[in-house]
Structures are given as C-alpha cells and as structure tokens.
Design a protein around this motif. Structure first.
Motif, PDB file in Angstrom:
ATOM      1  N   LYS A   8      -5.179   1.192  -8.314  1.00  0.00           N
ATOM      2  CA  LYS A   8      -6.495   1.630  -7.847  1.00  0.00           C
ATOM      3  C   LYS A   8      -6.407   2.286  -6.468  1.00  0.00           C
ATOM      4  O   LYS A   8      -7.120   3.252  -6.177  1.00  0.00           O
ATOM      5  N   ARG A   9      -5.516   1.779  -5.612  1.00  0.00           N
ATOM      6  CA  ARG A   9      -5.360   2.403  -4.296  1.00  0.00           C
ATOM      7  C   ARG A   9      -4.823   3.823  -4.442  1.00  0.00           C
ATOM      8  O   ARG A   9      -5.302   4.750  -3.782  1.00  0.00           O
ATOM      9  N   SER A  63       0.806  -1.222   0.000  1.00  0.00           N
ATOM     10  CA  SER A  63       0.000   0.000   0.000  1.00  0.00           C
ATOM     11  C   SER A  63       0.837   1.268   0.000  1.00  0.00           C
ATOM     12  O   SER A  63       0.311   2.360  -0.246  1.00  0.00           O
ATOM     13  N   LEU A 106      -0.455   5.335   5.704  1.00  0.00           N
ATOM     14  CA  LEU A 106      -1.376   5.953   4.759  1.00  0.00           C
ATOM     15  C   LEU A 106      -1.327   7.461   4.933  1.00  0.00           C
ATOM     16  O   LEU A 106      -1.682   7.990   5.982  1.00  0.00           O
ATOM     17  N   MET A 138      -7.852  -4.227  -3.682  1.00  0.00           N
ATOM     18  CA  MET A 138      -7.506  -3.314  -4.770  1.00  0.00           C
ATOM     19  C   MET A 138      -6.009  -3.399  -5.061  1.00  0.00           C
ATOM     20  O   MET A 138      -5.197  -3.568  -4.151  1.00  0.00           O
ATOM     21  N   VAL A 162     -11.836   2.975   4.651  1.00  0.00           N
ATOM     22  CA  VAL A 162     -10.524   2.328   4.656  1.00  0.00           C
ATOM     23  C   VAL A 162     -10.588   1.040   5.454  1.00  0.00           C
ATOM     24  O   VAL A 162     -11.131   1.007   6.569  1.00  0.00           O
ATOM     25  N   ARG A 187     -12.867   4.121  -1.835  1.00  0.00           N
ATOM     26  CA  ARG A 187     -12.575   2.939  -1.022  1.00  0.00           C
ATOM     27  C   ARG A 187     -11.094   2.582  -1.110  1.00  0.00           C
ATOM     28  O   ARG A 187     -10.465   2.746  -2.152  1.00  0.00           O
ATOM     29  N   PHE A 188     -10.557   2.073   0.021  1.00  0.00           N
ATOM     30  CA  PHE A 188      -9.150   1.678   0.102  1.00  0.00           C
ATOM     31  C   PHE A 188      -9.090   0.397   0.926  1.00  0.00           C
ATOM     32  O   PHE A 188      -9.223   0.423   2.146  1.00  0.00           O
ATOM     33  N   ASP A 189      -8.914  -0.758   0.238  1.00  0.00           N
ATOM     34  CA  ASP A 189      -8.831  -2.027   0.953  1.00  0.00           C
ATOM     35  C   ASP A 189      -7.851  -2.955   0.243  1.00  0.00           C
ATOM     36  O   ASP A 189      -7.287  -2.627  -0.799  1.00  0.00           O
ATOM     37  N   ALA A 236      -5.334  -2.777   5.403  1.00  0.00           N
ATOM     38  CA  ALA A 236      -4.699  -2.211   4.217  1.00  0.00           C
ATOM     39  C   ALA A 236      -4.197  -0.799   4.457  1.00  0.00           C
ATOM     40  O   ALA A 236      -3.156  -0.406   3.933  1.00  0.00           O
ATOM     41  N   GLY A 237      -4.924  -0.015   5.251  1.00  0.00           N
ATOM     42  CA  GLY A 237      -4.543   1.374   5.469  1.00  0.00           C
ATOM     43  C   GLY A 237      -3.988   1.654   6.834  1.00  0.00           C
ATOM     44  O   GLY A 237      -3.885   2.809   7.234  1.00  0.00           O
TER      45      GLY A 237
END
Length: 660
Positions: free
Chosen positions: A587-588, A154, A616, A583, A607, A578-580, A611-612
């Motif tokens: 895309k992130r 990420s 981040l 992706m 989020v 969205r941030f997961d 992932a975040g």
C-alpha cells in the motif's frame, strides 16, 4: 570509473569517484588504501640529536619513529588505518547498484562443509570386493555471489524499483524477502540461477535471529545496511542480528553515523569488523571514557577513525572546476506566523499553566530528574494543542468528523423553497433570490464587519449571509453570555455553528455547464477546523489557483492529525494519498507511485514523519512544493525532492504560531 555494461543510468562525477573507491576496496587495490593520516593509536617521535656531535647538519631530514602507547610497539614505518566503512549522502542507491553490477564475479568454489580451501589431508580410500573405488569425491559448490540489502520497511520497494530501473532487463534478479509467506532464503540463493540481490527489512532480520539466537542464513558476497544508524544501540536485537550475518564484504550506509551518543559509532564498527575498534572494551577505554572525562584526544581519535573509514558527499560540495557536484532546484522558504483563535488561546494557556505549575512543584522538591517522561508528555500535549484542540480535548473529538463531504444540493434547496417547504416553514421569494444569486454576488459586504466576504456563510433559517469568522465570533460571544445563538441581523434563533452553510465558489465557472449549481457549492459547517489547519487549506487553495497540477507533501508527527487533514482534504475535493506506519509495503508503494504519476489534477501526499522520515523518494518532474507543518523537516524535504536532481522549484512553507 565507469560501471558495468548492464548498468543503464548515467553516473555523476562524484558518483564515479565513489564507485572507483568502493570497487578498489573490494578488489583489495592498494590505491584505495593510500592515506596520509596516522593511525590514532600511534604517535610520531623524532630521534634525539647526538649531544657529542660538534656540528649539526640542518639540511638532513629527521628520521621519525612511531610508538603505540597502548601496546608498547615501536615502528619505523608510517602506521595507517584501513578503510572499510562508507557513508554517503546523495544517490547512494544508484552508486551501490553500480557497485553490485560492476563486482558480480563470485568467489572461488568452496566445499559444502564450509571450509575455505580443500584440505591437504585426503581421506583413505576403501576398496570393495570387486576392487572398485567407493570413496566419494567431496562436493563443491560455487562461492557466494548474492548481495543482501537490509533497509527500513518503507524503503524495500524503492530499493527493488531502483535496482530494476538501473539495470538491463533480465540481468539482475532481485528478491524482496519480507512478509509471512517468504521463500526459503538459502535455497533461493544457492541455486545456479538464483537471485543476485536479496532485500529485507531490519524487522524481518531480527525475527529470524530471535528464533534461535543465531542466523542460519547463507554466506553472502556483500551485505549492505541502508540507514545503518538503525542499529546504533550495541545491545539491541537489531545490532546483534546484523553482526551475526555472514559475508565477505560489508557496507554501512548512513548520513548520521553518530545520532545521540559517541558510542553509537561502535555498533557500525562492530558490524564492519573494523579491528581493534570492534572490541567494545578497547573502544570504551580509548574513546568513550576519555570523551566522558573531556579529554580532547578522544575527539582527535574519533576524527582519525572517521577519516580512515568514512566517505561522505554533501550537497554543498564543489568539484575541481568549482561547480556544485549536484544541481538542486531553488527552494523558497516561507514562514507564516498565525494567531490563535480565542478558544484555542484559552485551551493552550490552560494547558501551559498546568504544565508550568507541575514543573515548578517538581523543581521545588528537587525531583525534576525523576519526571523527565512526564515533562516530555506535557510538551507533546502542548504541541498537539497548537495543531488542533481536539487532539488534547476528548470532549470535542467526536464532534469534528462530518458525515460525508458535507455538500448540499443547491437545486434541491431551491425546489424546496419554491414548493414552500423551507427550513423554517416559510417558502418565499427572498429565499429563492438569495440562493439564485449566490453565484453572481462575489463582492457582497458582510453586515457585521462591512468588508467583502471571502468565505460567506448562510444561516439556514433566515438565509442571511455573514463572514465565516464574524458569525463564528458572534455565536461564541452569545455562548459566553449564556445566550441562545441567533442571527445577528434578524435575531432568528436558535442558530448553531454546525447548522451554518458555507458557500464555495468554483474558480472555473466559465468552463462548467450553466446554472447556479455548476458554479457554487453549499457545504455544511459540521467540521471543526483549527487555525493551523485553515492556514494549510488556504495555501493549498492558493497553489491550486496558481497551478492546477501542483504536487504538495504534508508532514506531521501525529497520525491523529493526519486523520483531520485527510477529512479536510476530502471536503476541499483534493486528491490525496497517505503514507504512514499502519500501511503495509504494497500500500505504501502504491500511494507513492500514484502520487508520482502524471495527472492534470492537483495531488497531496500526507506523510507520517516516522514512516517517511528516511529515504522517501518522491522526486517528480512536475513542480514540487512542500507544505511543512512542523519544524525540523528541512533535511527530509531535501532528501525527498533531491533524490533524482530535479530542476523545478521547491516551496518550503512553515506554518507557525508566535508561541512555537
């Protein structure tokens, strides 16, 4: 210390100090190794006094000597530990970018066969028939000059963006080495105009390592591990892969060098080749076993090790003038306690009773230690039940997602009633008057609670209006009595909760075109929400009323709950991103970039915590407000909005129940 001319950003005072320390270590300067703490393996003793001496001179300084009880060595010189490791807490990307650009000189040329220096023994020359020399000169190449950065997936795009942002155009070539179609790394680095920085992920590194149980990567000038605690387990593939890297200089960057166990520190010392602590047998005998035996000396040894190898900056630290080393925006923490709805209370109490019964049975049999996984699963089930019942009850999981946004065309309904084709087959003036007056009647009382309706609900069959909570509770009471749902005013039946129409009034009706359809919206009540989700939406509406351009970040550990939040945001007409973990990197990066871009509309970023949860960077010039769904997110929020040192305020909202 000032960075190189190619560095375009302005460093803070504590960042310049860190740059001086790091650069001095890489240049092997003595000033960087000055240290007052004794090496943890040595002890200091004083020479005994001469018993035959009649007088004792108290003005003379005692001459100490030092003894290593592990090796039996004696020394008169003060033993110190060498510094190699660095863990920073603020602006680490910028500081490391300054270091990379300040120390970019490659090492002296070396032979292609990997020798560090030309051999003194020359190969015998051969002469051909024409007496011409045919011996080939050894081929030399430039020394390593590229830097390898290993980070979580990420953060790859963020590293690339920050390196490009902090350097002059064309002065720093960056390669993100990730994905299926990645280039040959050795050729990309070995070229005369090759890349200066290679950024890759831990997953890619492990994938390359597992192909042959070794890495055929080139020798790098420096290797930097971001979020270095990712290799905390010494037997993991990640730890073995990073230790197999070849580099002249090694940096490990982490805010948590010790995560779960004291032994987590060993993997970092192993990567840094910090002898003798990089020997596991030695580390275990000196640190791990004494610590498990509750020997206080083990903690002293760890403290001295960290003092010798750790550079840390925290946000509460102050400089020599007494000022905070970094000014953070003020943060307002609001804790909002909620009460379960009757149905949610039944579901939660049922799950809690079953979990408690299972635990008591295991406790009576003395097998609790064998069911840790089951206990954790039951706790996670209770946590999901607090968020939304559908996350634990599969029977209603398919009933919560509506088709589309659920909006109803008001003008179409009016025309339908005027033409005489209403939902109950009775087109009358009452229906027309009710629909036409929706935008004007803002203080209408609910016929059930006799209070002003905040969220009016219309019963389609008879067009009577009630509060959302009142009509929902009335229909639920009918179901408990095993009666058919009906209108509480005229007893029109049947009425289902999903048939109700919610009235949404626009807060800026005066700025819109005239007419009822411009000021109000009717929406089908076909989405089953929850108490916590309703509280989230209520606070988002409040923020939108206060600031039409606000930004909010919503964290959740469960991606299934993010699906519900996503649906709710669509129904409320919020612009969301969205941030997961599902992706890819592209895309992130797009989601974060679009969220950070200036806009006159409110934006919400949902989020996934996993992932975040690391690094981040969503710092923004517009006021940032954090809506925190679950606990233990404070550190993540600080890192998210403190990355660039903003000046606006941060609102940290915790939505909790009394049972949490």
């Amino acid at each position: 210390m000032e960075p190189a001319d190619t560095f375009t950003l302005q460093l803070r005072g504590y960042q310049k100090q860190a740059l001086l320390w790091m650069h001095s270590l890489e240049m092997n300067a003595e000033s960087a190794r000055q240290q007052k703490s004794i090496h943890p393996l040595w002890k200091e003793y004083a020479f005994p006094l001469d018993p035959n001496q009649e007088t004792i001179d108290l003005t003379t300084d005692e001459q100490p000597f030092y003894y290593n009880e592990f090796s039996g060595e004696l020394s008169l010189e003060f033993p110190v530990a060498e510094r190699k490791f660095k863990g920073v807490g603020m602006g680490k990307t910028i500081m490391l970018s300054a270091l990379i650009q300040t120390a970019r000189e490659p090492e002296p040329p070396s032979l292609r066969n990997g020798e560090d220096a030309p051999s003194k023994r020359h190969k015998q020359l051969r002469l051909d028939n024409t007496f011409r020399l045919s011996a080939k000169k050894p081929k030399t190449s430039k020394g390593p000059s590229a830097t390898l950065i290993v980070a979580p997936t990420s953060l790859l795009s963020q590293w690339s963006e920050e390196l490009q942002r902090s350097s002059k155009p064309g002065t720093l070539k960056v390669l993100v080495w990730h994905g299926q179609n990645r280039l040959d790394l050795e050729s990309a680095v070995a070229q005369d105009d090759g890349v200066d920085v290679v950024i890759t992920s831990y997953g890619t590194l492990v994938s390359e390592f597992m192909k042959s149980e070794q890495l055929s990567s080139p020798v790098f000038e420096s290797v930097i591990l971001d979020e270095a605690h990712s290799c905390k387990s010494r037997q993991s593939k990640t730890a073995r892969a990073v230790c197999a890297l070849r580099a002249r200089r090694r940096w490990a960057v982490t805010g948590t060098p010790i995560v779960n166990r004291l032994e987590d520190l060993y993997s970092l010392l192993k990567f840094l080749d910090f002898t003798p602590w990089s020997d596991y047998t030695f580390f275990r005998s000196v640190v791990t076993l004494p610590f498990l035996d509750r020997d206080p000396k083990a903690i002293e040894v760890v403290q001295v090790i960290l003092e010798a190898v750790l550079l840390r900056r925290e946000k509460h630290m102050r400089d020599s003038d007494g000022k905070m080393i970094v000014e953070l925006p003020p943060k307002e923490v609001t804790v909002e306690n909620l009460e379960f709805s009757p149905l949610e209370r039944k579901i939660y109490d049922s799950l809690y009773t079953d979990a408690k019964k299972n635990f008591e049975n295991w406790n009576e049999k003395g097998v609790v230690s064998k069911h840790y996984t089951s206990i954790l699963a039951m706790l996670m089930r209770l946590r999901r039940a607090v968020l939304h019942p559908s996350l634990v009850l599969s029977s209603i999981a398919n009933e919560i997602k509506p088709e589309g946004s659920g909006s109803v065309d008001v003008n179409a309904m009016i025309k339908s009633f005027v033409s005489g084709d209403s939902l109950d087959g009775k087109g009358n003036a009452f229906a027309k008057d009710v629909l036409n007056s929706l935008g004007q009647d803002e203080n209408v009382e609910c016929p059930i609670c006799f209070d002003v309706m905040d969220s009016p609900m219309i019963i389609p069959g008879c067009l009577h209006k009630c509060c959302k909570d009142c009509i929902a509770a009335f229909l639920e009471s009918c179901a408990d009595k095993k009666e058919e749902g009906r209108c509480p005013i005229c007893s029109y039946a049947p009425v289902r909760e999903s048939d109700l129409l919610e009235v949404l009034r626009s807060k800026a009706a005066e700025d819109l075109s005239p007419g009822v359809a411009s000021s109000i919206t009717l929406r089908r009540n076909d989405f089953r929400s929850s108490t916590k989700l309703d509280a989230l939406l209520q606070n988002l509406r409040r923020l939108r009323d206060q600031d039409p351009t606000f930004r909010a970040v919503v964290f959740s550990q469960f991606t299934t709950y993010l699906d519900l939040i996503q649906t709710a945001l669509e129904r409320e007409r919020f612009e969301w991103y969205r941030f997961d973990g599902s992706m890819d990197i592209k895309k992130r990066g797009e989601a974060v970039s679009r969220f950070k871009s200036p806009s006159s509309q409110p934006k919400v970023l949902i989020v996934s915590l996993k992932a975040g949860g690391v690094g981040l960077n969503i710092s923004n010039t517009i006021e940032g407000r954090i809506l925190q769904i679950q606990k233990r997110k404070t550190a993540i929020v600080k890192e998210a909005f403190g990355g660039k040192g903003g000046t606006d305020s941060i609102e940290n909202l915790k939505i909790m129940f009394g049972d949490e």
